[in-house]
Design an enzyme around this catalytic site. Sequence first.
Site, PDB file in Angstrom:
ATOM      1  CE  LYS A  55     -19.977 -16.516   7.262  1.00 63.36           C
ATOM      2  NZ  LYS A  55     -19.960 -15.603   8.387  1.00 63.36           N
ATOM      3  N   GLY A  84     -13.256  -4.405   0.496  1.00 63.84           N
ATOM      4  CA  GLY A  84     -14.640  -3.943   0.664  1.00 63.84           C
ATOM      5  C   GLY A  84     -15.035  -2.921  -0.383  1.00 63.84           C
ATOM      6  N   GLY A 142      -8.509  -8.052  -0.945  1.00 68.56           N
ATOM      7  CA  GLY A 142      -8.823  -8.964   0.155  1.00 68.56           C
ATOM      8  C   GLY A 142      -8.059 -10.268   0.075  1.00 68.56           C
ATOM      9  NE  ARG A 154      -4.346  -1.548   1.584  1.00 70.84           N
ATOM     10  CZ  ARG A 154      -5.267  -2.077   2.358  1.00 70.84           C
ATOM     11  NH1 ARG A 154      -5.109  -2.102   3.662  1.00 70.84           N
ATOM     12  NH2 ARG A 154      -6.368  -2.566   1.848  1.00 70.84           N
TER      13      ARG A 154
HETATM   14  P1  AMP Z   1     -14.318 -14.310   2.448  1.00 71.82           P
HETATM   15  O1  AMP Z   1     -13.885 -13.434   3.558  1.00 71.82           O
HETATM   16  O2  AMP Z   1     -15.770 -14.614   2.399  1.00 71.82           O
HETATM   17  O3  AMP Z   1     -13.757 -13.847   1.093  1.00 71.82           O
HETATM   18  O4  AMP Z   1     -13.622 -15.705   2.719  1.00 71.82           O
HETATM   19  C1  AMP Z   1     -12.252 -15.934   2.707  1.00 71.82           C
HETATM   20  C2  AMP Z   1     -11.970 -17.163   3.514  1.00 71.82           C
HETATM   21  O5  AMP Z   1     -12.739 -18.238   3.006  1.00 71.82           O
HETATM   22  C3  AMP Z   1     -10.543 -17.639   3.473  1.00 71.82           C
HETATM   23  O6  AMP Z   1      -9.953 -17.376   4.715  1.00 71.82           O
HETATM   24  C4  AMP Z   1     -10.655 -19.137   3.222  1.00 71.82           C
HETATM   25  O7  AMP Z   1      -9.887 -19.915   4.113  1.00 71.82           O
HETATM   26  C5  AMP Z   1     -12.109 -19.419   3.437  1.00 71.82           C
HETATM   27  N1  AMP Z   1     -12.616 -20.545   2.625  1.00 71.82           N
HETATM   28  C6  AMP Z   1     -12.421 -20.775   1.324  1.00 71.82           C
HETATM   29  N2  AMP Z   1     -12.985 -21.920   0.950  1.00 71.82           N
HETATM   30  C7  AMP Z   1     -13.553 -22.455   2.034  1.00 71.82           C
HETATM   31  C8  AMP Z   1     -14.292 -23.648   2.273  1.00 71.82           C
HETATM   32  N3  AMP Z   1     -14.552 -24.527   1.298  1.00 71.82           N
HETATM   33  N4  AMP Z   1     -14.744 -23.873   3.531  1.00 71.82           N
HETATM   34  C9  AMP Z   1     -14.487 -22.993   4.511  1.00 71.82           C
HETATM   35  N5  AMP Z   1     -13.797 -21.842   4.359  1.00 71.82           N
HETATM   36  C10 AMP Z   1     -13.335 -21.582   3.119  1.00 71.82           C
END
Ligand code: AMP
Length: 400
Positions: free
Chosen positions: A198, A379, A356, A36
């Site tokens: 998610k 974000g 991210g 950054r």
């Molecule tokens: P997000 O903040 O929603 O972009 O999620 C990122 C996180 O999702 C990372 O830290 C990954 O470890 C986690 N992740 C990716 N795939 C999976 C999965 N199949 N099950 C659980 N966590 C996951």
Amino acid sequence: MPKHVKDLAVKGKKVFVRTDYNVPLDAEGQVSDDFRIRASLPTIEHLLKEGAAVILASHLGRPKGVVVPEMSLAPVAQILAELVHADVLFAPDCVGDEVVALAADLEPGQILLLENLRFHAAETSNDPDFSRELSTLADIYVNDAFGTAHRAHASNVGMAAHFQEKAAGFLLMQEIDFLVKAIEAPRRPFTVVLGGSKVSGKIDLLKRLAEIADNILIGGGMAFTFLAAPPLNHNVGSSLVEEDRLKFASDVIDLCLKKGVNLVLPSDCIAGREISENADSLELPIRALEDDLMGLDIGGRTIESFKNILDISKTVLWNGPMGVFEMTPFQEGTLAVARKLQEITKNGATTIVGGGDSAAALKKFKLDGCVTHTSTGGGASLELLSGISLPAFEALKGTK
Ligand code: AMP
């Protein structure tokens, strides 16, 4: 569009630049990733070359309105000085008499970095008095902090109203340019790769992309909510499923069908019983997921199908890892996507990584810099790509 910093007459002026120095610090309090800081250089170097005095301000972490010495920007001042090959004066605060005096004495070609804005609660509450105080330090206002552009805080929204002369910096303009163009006028086929844990954080994004993408490839934890949703109704074992998003996932499947969007979900996965570095993992088709198994990465067949689509794509937007890439047994899917992006970028595709975790994955695999654009704001990039206007960008358009 707001003005670009290069269109301002800055010679002999004091220019306040809101930067994004929300950098990671290691256990010794040293900056562990200067991405950054480097990203802020084009604007700073331009201003110095044009004869301005530069006042930089940023937040770091979430000190929540109190002085937290571990979240001081002092280590950033050191690194910045090395990168710009110039002295960087460091102010002990961002407002107050001492800061006013330091800013008043600043000469063209000099840099003053203010202390963490969020040591004052007035920053995040967009307090009008605090905005006014900050604005008295300079003649011109520039915002170059994409990472906070989706927030309405004093230093990136409130302050802007106090300036006749204001503009977006090189980084902010570049981010907007890439991310908006990617959505509004992509070279096709336009493929979106989505992952992460998610569906929840990506509702608006999915709705919008289902209207414009040619292909949507979904991996990561969020894929299991889609797989479990009607009409697919897969048993996905103990994989992450957001029960309250099943209906939404069905709607997206439906919308993609109606719009002719090629929605691709995993056909196989790497599964485990626990999320750990030493977890036993096995590769199996989604339908073979037993109740005690979690899908934690995409499997080999899914990787191949994603790669085939990426091979013929002209624009790719990637947001979210394909699995728990932080752990070796579940990193292959994310690594394969990252490598494929590197390859197609070399062959002329435009590849954009939405900040991210995907940016963190590229870094882990030492593939950062191998795509066309990596966003500095997770974000903010999600909101922009979802069609939501960014308050900090809008604030630059207004007149005093
Ligand atoms: P997000 O903040 O929603 O972009 O999620 C990122 C996180 O999702 C990372 O830290 C990954 O470890 C986690 N992740 C990716 N795939 C999976 C999965 N199949 N099950 C659980 N966590 C996951």
